[in-house]
Design an enzyme around this catalytic site. Structure first.
Site, PDB file in Angstrom:
ATOM      1  N   ASN A 181       0.832  -1.202   0.000  1.00  0.00           N
ATOM      2  CA  ASN A 181       0.000   0.000   0.000  1.00  0.00           C
ATOM      3  C   ASN A 181       0.868   1.254   0.000  1.00  0.00           C
ATOM      4  OD1 ASN A 181       0.893  -0.547   2.681  1.00  0.00           O
ATOM      5  ND2 ASN A 181      -0.570   0.952   3.433  1.00  0.00           N
ATOM      6  N   CYS A 187       2.105   2.911   2.405  1.00  0.00           N
ATOM      7  CA  CYS A 187       3.167   2.962   3.425  1.00  0.00           C
ATOM      8  C   CYS A 187       3.848   1.615   3.628  1.00  0.00           C
ATOM      9  CB  CYS A 187       2.600   3.465   4.747  1.00  0.00           C
ATOM     10  SG  CYS A 187       1.761   5.060   4.619  1.00  0.00           S
ATOM     11  N   THR A 188       3.660   0.678   2.733  1.00  0.00           N
ATOM     12  CA  THR A 188       4.361  -0.613   2.625  1.00  0.00           C
ATOM     13  C   THR A 188       4.103  -1.585   3.770  1.00  0.00           C
ATOM     14  OG1 THR A 188       6.500  -0.088   3.692  1.00  0.00           O
ATOM     15  CG2 THR A 188       6.224   0.611   1.388  1.00  0.00           C
ATOM     16  N   GLU A 189       3.013  -1.416   4.535  1.00  0.00           N
ATOM     17  CA  GLU A 189       2.751  -2.390   5.605  1.00  0.00           C
ATOM     18  C   GLU A 189       1.621  -3.359   5.284  1.00  0.00           C
ATOM     19  OE1 GLU A 189      -0.193   0.876   6.805  1.00  0.00           O
ATOM     20  OE2 GLU A 189       1.633   0.611   5.641  1.00  0.00           O
ATOM     21  N   PRO A 245       2.885   3.538   9.859  1.00  0.00           N
ATOM     22  CA  PRO A 245       3.795   4.598  10.338  1.00  0.00           C
ATOM     23  C   PRO A 245       3.304   5.369  11.561  1.00  0.00           C
ATOM     24  CG  PRO A 245       3.467   4.743   7.968  1.00  0.00           C
ATOM     25  CD  PRO A 245       2.468   3.758   8.468  1.00  0.00           C
ATOM     26  N   THR A 246       1.988   5.479  11.738  1.00  0.00           N
ATOM     27  CA  THR A 246       1.371   6.195  12.871  1.00  0.00           C
ATOM     28  C   THR A 246       1.878   7.620  13.022  1.00  0.00           C
ATOM     29  OG1 THR A 246       2.904   5.575  14.677  1.00  0.00           O
ATOM     30  CG2 THR A 246       1.215   3.972  14.081  1.00  0.00           C
TER      31      THR A 246
END
Length: 987
Positions: A588, A590-592, A807-808
């Site tokens: 996605n 942010c790569t998570e 990332p939060t």
């Protein structure tokens, strides 16, 4: 927040917010109450007596392991004895003054024979009395300053009135209450300097806030003072809009919150901002459950962020306050529950205590008319014009409602490929990426935050070399995407060719369309067949290059532009629980997230994060005065169970902008529970980020979250039913994330050349490692996974995917903790975001320096000079330099190893930023090869610090501001353009 000494002592089992909640409850007949020195009446709490006595015992006898059990038993017995004394005196209930309680503590200690402890307690009382006297003198001084300035204030109706000095003093004093090392008179004095005759009431409030804000760099607790002063402004704005008190102090909010809740909901419904469904809740019950003292947890950055971007407003006027905000979110998530009121209170408590925070889309939209609560959307773009522009249209619709986007562009044919319909040739994927980029800019989520998308392309795509250059600032701007993120989707075979210094063949996807859906050994077999066909002239549109050259260009562009990111296709697919019903084609924004996509399914993920720093407790086996903590598994389990329920509810409540997203979400029910505050937890435990202890904590904490999350999803399946595509999944086969490591190890090992020995530059002392040079992952575990497998076999799973670490960036700011799994960026810096500029000081470092007698203005200036680093400040002890090393001072191998330990427990992935100081080709090569070998599924930003800004010398060298120059070996410019980008699209 820095608490008073009593609140930081052992035995303090409840957190501050919980205890404050108890203080505000209505007492029942027969209960004991305590009159505090300020006249407030609160419930009698034996635990406070325990904490005070424990402090006295520890001050005299220490807290070594051999004595801790005896001290605990003694203090428990004495505390119970004191309570029994008051219960005999006031058998039907009544009030006791705080001084009476302290007198009884002294008497009990003397009678027990603990004379040294009693003396310590007496001295402690005396010191506190002196502190109160000093504070009262400062308060008197502050009031004198107020009275000495005859200032008239212009109200909103244009009339002039004398400055309300009494309220100004009370607001400042209330904002400094129970905070160490802050001075209300200092705030008032600075405020008065900035006032003038005829100043507006709004400017008076602003002057108060700015006066406290300027002191944050000298004392981090002024961040809480500033937040509380801001709260005073917010209360005036919101309560006035709701036709309640125009101004209210914090103490009055214990009553006003309950009074304001029903009018707030009704006003929101009238304005068509809140769903009418919220009116069906018991608003009186929920209003009474609001805890005003939880407002005091906010730092300035967190509260200002909520005010600017999250609170409901009408014509620019915010009428939402923090506890109203949290209850609104909780109600929105509880609307379909069988007992919605009780669940709403349960969800509210988790959110308002900062134990768990939902993702930004959920915070934006829960309880509203358009509850788009999901965080991420993943799409596959088809290879036809209608499909391409349909995908771009879907991007716009999804982005409008605050969703971060990940697009798989691999199916789109390459530049020069034949187009049958027009008998022409394709312009390739790049021109369409330009359109997608501009769409993300145009649809900015209603001004709340920028639209954001990430494009993924597989490494064998013929356009890959041009794709790598999309973010360059030179070249044809029509073939550049300056606002869009990009990422490489790399198969294992390419990494093997890099290790083996082999060749690599690029194809157009319309010639090799099945490669898109293949991975692992199946991909490798088919790819080799296509290479043979190309060599025989059967596939004329192809290109053969050196794999190392392409890898070098990938890393060079990553260093120069920050893109494309490095992500690994096979690790995502081989370990995917859902490989029986599809393929993961990309991650996605942010790569998570690693979910299947297809023409019929737009993958959706629903995110939230546990605040790890809130789930620690004092270790009974370590000296209590060192501050060491351990993971509180009981609390972590309770938080995780509620969080999983909240995330699962998102799926049913959610508004879906496109039907493919609804289809996928309801069929597979994926969620992504993550974490934040990892660095805060390390500080509390006394561990340096770059240490074996931190790596071990990363392993064990993620194992616990994984265990409790999977268990909670399975229990939900028993209650609500398993997700539709459960049968055939890895869950159904009894293969948990820790077990799927074996699948990836087998996939990488089966095609190896046994005669080839490769150096990976990765060292470890663990005995549970794989022997393959392409796969080295620790397999250790500590919990009862066998029984959990049996549980799943019986109950199934409610969610196809359960965990992902996002990332939060923004929600961590709200909670006042470190982002996600990030190390500290700097110990003192100014952060800029959509809410403005904020001074951020590492309060853990400040506390440690205070303990060493080192915190002063000189230290503040040194931290500024050294960009927030203590590494070059001679008087700072080496132990603190290691513990408070900043991100660029930590060797990247520690980041990768900690991430590897987490990844083994996670069914999706994690947003992993890599920090590399003075990067060069060799460092990047070793780091990213290590990431692949250690089993990571994805990486995120490369944050590189150029040599010319890396190190400032001290005066000892004789060259102030001297710069250490270091040669960069193979790639990139001397200074990186990436400094500290924040992804705020997911959270």
């Amino acid at each position: 927040m820095q608490l008073t000494t009593a609140e930081t002592q052992p035995g303090h089992a409840k957190n501050t917010a919980d205890r404050q909640q108890t203080d505000t409850q209505i007492t029942a007949p027969g209960q004991l109450r305590v009159i505090k020195r300020n006249g407030a009446v609160v419930l009698y709490d034996e635990e406070k007596i325990y904490v005070a006595m424990m402090k006295a015992f520890l001050a005299v006898e220490g807290g070594n392991a051999s004595a801790s059990n005896r001290i605990h038993e003694t203090v428990t017995t004495l505390s119970q004895s004191i309570t029994a004394t008051f219960q005999r005196r006031l058998s039907t209930g009544g009030t006791i003054h705080i001084e009476e309680i302290q007198d009884q503590v002294e008497l009990t200690l003397m009678r027990s024979g603990d004379h040294k402890v009693a003396r310590s307690y007496v001295l402690y009382r005396e010191s506190r009395a002196q502190e109160r006297a000093t504070r009262q003198a400062l308060e008197a001084k502050a009031m004198h300053h107020v009275n000495a300035h005859a200032i008239s204030v212009r109200h909103t109706d244009g009339t002039l009135h004398p400055l309300d000095g009494e309220r100004l003093k009370n607001v400042a004093l209330e904002s400094c209450a129970n905070l160490e090392d802050v001075d209300a008179s200092r705030v008032i004095t600075e405020t008065l300097r900035n006032l003038y005759h005829g100043v507006s009431q709004k400017d008076v409030e602003t002057a108060l806030i700015m006066s406290a804000r300027t002191l944050i760099e000298q004392e981090p607790n002024y961040s809480f003072v500033t937040a509380r002063l801001l709260l005073d402004t917010l209360r005036r704005e919101a309560l006035s809009f709701l036709d309640l008190a125009r101004q209210a102090t914090h103490s009055e909010m214990h009553t006003l919150y309950a009074m304001a809740f029903a009018p707030y909901v009704q006003k929101g419904i009238e304005l068509e901002l809140l769903s009418p469904t919220l009116a069906t809740f018991d608003l009186d019950l929920l209003g009474k459950a609001l805890v005003a003292d939880r407002d005091l947890q906010f730092g300035y950055l967190g509260l200002q962020t909520l005010y600017d971007r999250y609170f409901l407003h009408s014509n620019g006027v915010r009428f939402e306050l923090p506890q109203l905000f949290f209850m609104r979110i909780a109600m929105g998530l509880a609307v379909h529950e069988a007992n919605p009121n009780q669940r709403a209170i349960e969800f509210y408590n988790l959110l308002s205590r900062f134990d768990y925070v939902s993702s930004t889309p959920t915070l934006f939209n829960s309880g509203t008319l358009r509850p788009q609560l999901s965080s991420c959307y993943l799409t596959t773009v088809p290879d036809d014009l209608m499909g391409i522009y349909g995908a771009i249209r879907d991007n716009a619709m999804l982005s409008k409602w605050a969703g971060g986007l990940g697009n798989d562009w691999t199916p789109v044919r390459a530049l020069g490929a034949y187009i049958k319909g027009t008998n022409g040739k394709s312009q390739g994927v790049v021109p369409f990426l330009k359109v997608a980029n501009d769409t993300a800019v145009a649809v900015n989520q209603g001004g709340k935050r920028k639209g954001a998308v990430c494009a993924y392309l597989e490494t064998w795509h013929l356009d890959i070399e041009e794709f790598l250059e999309l973010r360059k600032n030179t070249g044809d701007d029509r073939r550049r995407t300056h606002d869009m993120n990009t990422a490489n989707w790399i198969p294992d075979l390419f990494m093997k060719r890099v290790f083996e210094a082999g060749s690599w063949t690029l194809f157009s996807p319309n010639d090799v369309s099945d490669l898109h859906d293949l991975y692992g050994l199946a991909f490798e077999k088919r790819y080799l067949e296509y290479e043979r066909q190309a060599a025989q002239g059967l596939l004329p549109l192809h290109k053969v290059i050196n794999a190392k050259d392409l890898w070098r260009k990938m890393l060079s562009m990553l260093f120069e532009t920050g893109h494309p990111w490095i992500t690994f296709k096979d690790a995502c697919n081989v370990r995917s629980p859902q490989q029986h019903v599809g393929v993961v084609h990309s991650s996605n924004l942010c790569t998570e997230i690693t979910l299947n996509t297809s023409a019929d399914e737009i993958a959706v993920c629903n995110l939230g994060s546990i605040n790890l720093s809130q789930h620690l407790k004092p270790s009974p086996e370590i000296n209590e005065q060192t501050g060491h903590m351990v993971l509180d598994l009981e609390k972590l389990k309770a938080t995780t169970r509620t969080a999983i329920r909240m995330l699962d509810n998102v799926i049913d409540v959610n508004y879906y902008a496109v039907p493919q997203a609804e289809n996928a979400n309801l069929k597979h029910r994926p969620i992504g529970l993550g974490l934040m505050g990892f660095q805060d937890a390390l500080y509390q435990m006394g561990y340096a980020y770059g240490s074996p202890e931190a790596v071990e904590f990363a392993d064990r904490s993620m194992e616990a979250i994984s265990y409790f999350a999977i268990e909670a999803s399975s229990d939900l399946a028993q209650e609500r039913g398993a997700y539709k595509s459960y049968h055939g999944s890895l869950w159904h086969q009894g293969v948990l994330p820790i077990d799927s490591l074996s699948l990836l190890a087998a996939s990488r090992a089966s095609a190896l050349d046994n005669d080839t020995n490769h150096e990976t530059n990765h060292e470890t002392n663990h005995e549970t490692m794989d022997s393959s040079p392409y796969f080295k992952v620790d397999r250790s575990q500590s919990m009862d996974w066998a029984s959990l497998r049996q549980r799943i076999a019986k109950q199934g799973m409610r969610n196809s995917n359960v965990m992902a670490i996002a990332p939060t960036a923004t929600i961590a700011n709200i909670a006042g903790v470190s982002q996600s799994i990030e190390p500290t960026y700097q110990n003192l810096y100014v952060k800029s975001n959509l809410s403005g500029e904020f001074t951020i000081a590492n309060h853990y470092l400040v506390q440690a320096l205070k303990a060493e007698g080192l915190w002063d203005n000189v230290m503040v200036n040194d931290l500024k000079y050294y960009d927030g680093s203590v590494a070059h400040i001679d008087r700072v002890p080496e132990s603190l330099k290691k513990r408070f090393a900043t991100a660029f001072e930590i060797e990247p191998r520690w980041l990768v190893e900690a991430a590897s330990r987490r990844q083994k427990w996670i069914d999706q992935a994690q947003s992993l930023n890599l920090y590399i100081r003075e990067p060069n080709g060799k460092k990047l090569d070793v780091t990213y090869r290590m990431a692949w070998v250690c089993g990571l599924k994805t990486t995120y930003y490369l944050r590189a610090l150029g040599a010319t800004s890396a190190e400032k010398s001290t005066l000892h060298t004789g060259h102030l501001n001297a710069v250490k120059q270091t040669k960069s070996d193979d790639i990139g410019p001397k200074v990186c353009s990436i400094t500290d980008p924040d992804c705020e699209a997911c959270q």
